[in-house]
Design an enzyme around this catalytic site. Sequence first.
Site, PDB file in Angstrom:
ATOM      1  N   THR A   1       1.120  -4.710   4.134  1.00  0.00           N
ATOM      2  CA  THR A   1       0.886  -4.951   5.558  1.00  0.00           C
ATOM      3  C   THR A   1       0.176  -6.269   5.839  1.00  0.00           C
ATOM      4  O   THR A   1       0.254  -6.782   6.956  1.00  0.00           O
ATOM      5  CB  THR A   1       0.072  -3.807   6.180  1.00  0.00           C
TER       6      THR A   1
ATOM      7  N   THR B   1       0.817  -1.212   0.000  1.00  0.00           N
ATOM      8  CA  THR B   1       0.000   0.000   0.000  1.00  0.00           C
ATOM      9  C   THR B   1       0.850   1.259   0.000  1.00  0.00           C
ATOM     10  O   THR B   1       0.466   2.275  -0.583  1.00  0.00           O
ATOM     11  CB  THR B   1      -0.931  -0.001   1.219  1.00  0.00           C
TER      12      THR B   1
END
Length: 325
Positions: A85, A12
């Site tokens: 993540t 991200t």
Amino acid sequence: MREVTLLTAGGTISSVEGAAGRPGATPQLDAAALSAGLPAALRVEARSLRAVNGPQVTTADALAIAREAVAETARGRGVVLTSGTDTIEELAVLCDALADAGPETPPIIVTGAIRPASAPGADGPANLIDAASAAAAPVTAGLGAVVCFAGELHAARQVRKVDSTAPHAFGSPRSGPIGRVAEGRLDLVARPVRGPRLDPRTLELQVPIVGTWLGDDGTLLAAALALEPDGLVLVALGAGHLPPPALAVLRGAGARLPVVLTTRPERGHQLRATYGFEGSERDVLATGVIEAAGLSAPAARMLLLAALGSDRQGDALREVFGAHG
């Protein structure tokens, strides 16, 4: 302040909305783009390794990325590793297992972002500056791999993703953070317990994670064992308990394969001699499982993969998990 290498693997933190010609954010920013926002006082070299999201990282990718990070520490450089993540827990534990345990070895600081780079309030730039500051700080020598997120430092073997969408996404439920970063300054309050260094040839092994629950009849565990995996991670209830039918299946497995035992609570702790009911911790431990209640199931699986890939067996395999039982 030591020199730092930034290794980027997508996620991200590097994602931009609509840049791939399709809806949604995808990894587009390379290492040069991410490093452009770092303070000039931090001496950083940047290199792109991958451009994928967390769920797309394979075990072969993870091993290659971890080896790159460890190689940079061998040059005396601190490392910042960015990735998705969703699987940072596994990647951080692998880096920690491969990293040299010497007290002067530079750290591997793993970070990422919850909000894409194109989103309002993107958290990636702040996380990256904090991670680079930690990687450069002399006091972080010997820490192994650490996750840096939202101004906190978390030991690789304790960290868990505790929130899916909030910027404060990572925590260490059992121990709390080992340090904080503010204004580019590091406040270190603890040093993590680490295990023996591993050097796996491969992670291409079959190691499923099997949970249990109220009323479990052992069918899922039996199905997993029928696949004849190389090892297995079993997530027990409470402080190491199993429903009696699941216990019966586990007993039937004998010594065919290593079974690492974790627990369902986030702040897991393995009892050994408190209860006496069928399926208690006494019964479960008597099957010969390897205790690892101090690890999350994904972390235990990654350590087991790395240990088996390093030809660890018997007592040598148990030693890998000795600090986490």
